[in-house]
Structures are given as C-alpha cells and as structure tokens.
Design a protein around this motif. Structure first.
Motif, mmCIF file in Angstrom:
data_model
loop_
_atom_site.group_PDB
_atom_site.id
_atom_site.type_symbol
_atom_site.label_atom_id
_atom_site.label_comp_id
_atom_site.label_asym_id
_atom_site.label_seq_id
_atom_site.Cartn_x
_atom_site.Cartn_y
_atom_site.Cartn_z
ATOM 1 N N LEU A 1 0.851 -1.187 0.026
ATOM 2 C CA LEU A 1 -0.023 -0.056 0.001
ATOM 3 C C LEU A 1 0.840 1.016 0.071
ATOM 4 C CD1 LEU A 1 -2.886 1.386 0.561
ATOM 5 C CD2 LEU A 1 -2.285 1.418 2.736
ATOM 6 N N HIS A 2 0.393 2.170 -0.821
ATOM 7 C CA HIS A 2 1.135 3.355 -0.964
ATOM 8 C C HIS A 2 0.284 4.378 -0.476
ATOM 9 C CE1 HIS A 2 4.332 2.155 -3.702
ATOM 10 N NE2 HIS A 2 3.397 1.190 -4.104
ATOM 11 N N PRO B 1 4.986 11.363 2.408
ATOM 12 C CA PRO B 1 4.405 12.887 3.102
ATOM 13 C C PRO B 1 3.239 13.339 2.137
ATOM 14 C CG PRO B 1 6.526 13.028 2.048
ATOM 15 C CD PRO B 1 6.196 11.750 1.782
ATOM 16 N N PHE B 2 2.349 14.156 2.494
ATOM 17 C CA PHE B 2 1.248 14.543 1.597
ATOM 18 C C PHE B 2 1.623 15.832 0.903
ATOM 19 C CE2 PHE B 2 -3.239 15.806 1.027
ATOM 20 C CZ PHE B 2 -3.622 15.226 0.134
ATOM 21 N N ASP B 3 2.627 15.552 0.104
ATOM 22 C CA ASP B 3 2.835 17.001 -0.833
ATOM 23 C C ASP B 3 3.477 16.691 -2.137
ATOM 24 O OD1 ASP B 3 5.393 15.641 -0.503
ATOM 25 O OD2 ASP B 3 6.337 16.715 1.267
ATOM 26 N N ALA B 4 4.238 17.385 -2.756
ATOM 27 C CA ALA B 4 4.608 17.257 -4.234
ATOM 28 C C ALA B 4 5.379 15.794 -4.447
ATOM 29 C CB ALA B 4 5.345 18.397 -4.592
ATOM 30 N N THR B 5 5.838 15.087 -3.443
ATOM 31 C CA THR B 5 6.455 13.924 -3.517
ATOM 32 C C THR B 5 5.588 12.896 -4.502
ATOM 33 O OG1 THR B 5 7.088 13.988 -1.224
ATOM 34 C CG2 THR B 5 7.346 11.926 -2.198
ATOM 35 N N LEU B 6 4.067 13.047 -4.187
ATOM 36 C CA LEU B 6 3.005 12.361 -4.965
ATOM 37 C C LEU B 6 3.232 12.706 -6.668
ATOM 38 C CD1 LEU B 6 0.255 12.256 -2.514
ATOM 39 C CD2 LEU B 6 1.932 10.684 -2.496
ATOM 40 N N SER C 1 -0.046 6.043 -9.983
ATOM 41 C CA SER C 1 -1.208 6.719 -9.597
ATOM 42 C C SER C 1 -1.213 7.882 -10.506
ATOM 43 C CB SER C 1 -1.303 7.029 -8.263
ATOM 44 O OG SER C 1 -2.520 7.941 -7.991
ATOM 45 N N PRO C 2 -1.845 7.926 -11.653
ATOM 46 C CA PRO C 2 -1.617 8.817 -12.802
ATOM 47 C C PRO C 2 -1.738 10.252 -12.536
ATOM 48 C CG PRO C 2 -3.687 7.584 -13.289
ATOM 49 C CD PRO C 2 -2.997 6.879 -12.134
ATOM 50 N N VAL C 3 -2.687 10.516 -11.648
ATOM 51 C CA VAL C 3 -2.722 12.045 -11.192
ATOM 52 C C VAL C 3 -2.295 12.232 -9.643
ATOM 53 C CG1 VAL C 3 -4.625 12.750 -12.576
ATOM 54 C CG2 VAL C 3 -5.256 11.837 -10.576
ATOM 55 N N GLY C 4 -1.310 11.487 -9.047
ATOM 56 C CA GLY C 4 -0.454 11.416 -7.794
ATOM 57 C C GLY C 4 -1.368 11.710 -6.885
ATOM 58 N N ARG C 5 -2.384 10.622 -6.712
ATOM 59 C CA ARG C 5 -3.291 10.298 -5.619
ATOM 60 C C ARG C 5 -3.002 9.332 -4.747
ATOM 61 N NH1 ARG C 5 -7.802 13.767 -6.861
ATOM 62 N NH2 ARG C 5 -7.158 15.378 -8.192
#
Ligand SMILES: N[C@@H](CCC(=O)N[C@@H](CS)C(=O)NCC(=O)O)C(=O)O
Length: 221
Positions: free
Chosen positions: A4-5, A32-37, A46-50
C-alpha cells in the motif's frame, strides 16, 4: 505481494484499515502529503498523483472503492464483502461508494482550512457550504442506521467494507462537522473507532495532516 502506498490521515487510511481487517500480509510505503506524490515514479502508479495506490500481484490499482471491491472479492467475499448475487450486494456497493460522496466534501474542507497557505484564498462561504453538505451526508447515514431495525452496522448482515469506508470518511469529516445531531451515527462511530484495525491505521503522532481536532468555518468570518 501487497504493498500500500499511503499518506497518513488521507483516503489511503481507508485501504489500510481494510487490509488490517482482512488480516492478509501486506507492506506499507508511507509518503508525505506533498509534491512527492507528483514525482514520475509515483505517477507511474497513480496517474494524477493520488493516494492510495495499491500494488498487488505485479499490478497497480488506485481508487479506494475499486480497491475495496477487489480486495473483498479476493479475500472476504461473504465477510467484509457481499458477493455478486447475494441479497445485500446492491446495498453493499451503494454504501461502499457513498464514502466517496462524503470524502469530496472533506477534501474541499481540508483544502480550505488546512492546505491553502494564503489566507486571502480561503472562503468562509465555501467552508460553511461544504460543512453543511457534509452534515447532509451524516443525515443519510443516520437514516440508514435507524431504518426500522436496530442495526449495529451499515448493513443488517453485519460489519463490512461499507462500515470501513464510511467510518474512515466520517473520521476525517469530524474535523469539520460534529456528530452531535446524529445519535445513531455517533453510537456506531464510537464502535468503529474502537476497532483494533482502525486504531492500527491511525497516523503516528505528528504524522497526520490535521493539527487541530476541529476546524470551524466561523473562525474565518
Ligand atoms: N477517488 C479517489 C480519490 C483519491 C484522492 O484524491 N486522494 C487524496 C488524498 S485524500 C490525494 O491523494 N490528493 C492529492 C492531490 O489532490 O493532489 C479514491 O477514492 O481513491
């Protein structure tokens, strides 16, 4: 292999809670919930970084509702899931996916209260509207839980992925709209958050995205 990511205190917590309840072996990669995604290696999953993204048997899934359907089919078709053809199948699908209707309001509120760094971008009107639309979703769950029979869970047949999806969405929602006017939801929710698998999916101290227990739109009026 299941991986799980995950970012703490986001929708990926819904999948984490489900995996703990399923009691299958899995690993977790925490971001982290930031631009790393938005890094190319994450966008490849996850094509839109979610979050979440879920690696399973050499493939990758995204979308919590689809993941819940797939994992339940594989590992708990008549336990946390309701198999195709079973009497509660339609209801199960409906309420598993209704979690996302709540979550879109939580996401809008999180953006307004937490994620916008420029105060002039915040709108108390949007905050109030979204909190009211979230509470309207609580009212729908209240009606479901009081629908003629004393239900302990979302479905009469017992605890399922619908409780997990809605429980996680409401956990996030309680940061913006209280459960005071929804006694059946409050009673059910207290049981959901006492489950060991829910507790195991909570963020480690200091890791979540919320640093307040409650965000009130009135503070911005
Ligand atoms: N419908 C998707 C929504 C996933 C989603 O939007 N996740 C949020 C966290 S709660 C996210 O990753 N947001 C990052 C962004 O908006 O850039 C699902 O249920 O998996």
């Amino acid at each position: 292999m299941i991986r799980l990511h995950h970012s703490p205190q986001t929708r990926s917590m819904r999948t984490l809670w489900l995996l703990h309840e399923l009691d299958v072996p899995f690993e977790v990669l925490t971001y982290p919930f930031d631009a790393t995604l938005q890094r190319p290696e994450y966008l490849a999953m996850s094509p839109v970084g979610r979050v979440p993204a879920l690696e399973i048997d050499g493939e990758v899934m995204f979308e919590t509702g689809a993941i819940a359907e797939y994992l339940c089919e594989r590992f708990s078709p008549d336990g946390l899931g309701r198999a195709p053809g079973s009497t509660e199948r339609m209801e199960w699908l409906t309420w598993v996916h209704f979690a996302e209707t709540l979550s879109v309001h939580v996401a809008a509120l999180t953006q307004q209260h937490v994620m916008l760094f420029q105060d002039e971008m915040r709108s108390p009107v949007i905050m109030k509207l979204e909190a009211k639309r979230l509470a309207k979703c609580y009212a729908a769950v209240e009606a479901k839980l009081t629908k003629g029979f004393a239900e302990r869970y979302i479905l009469q047949g017992g605890f399922s992925a619908a409780d997990i999806g809605l429980g996680q969405a409401i956990y996030m929602g309680t940061h913006f709209a209280a459960l005071d006017d929804y006694p059946a939801v409050a009673e059910w929710y207290a049981r959901m958050v006492a489950r060991p698998a829910f507790i195991a999916s909570l963020p480690a101290p200091g890791q979540g995205i919320y640093d307040q227990a409650f965000y009130d739109w009135r503070a911005w009026q």
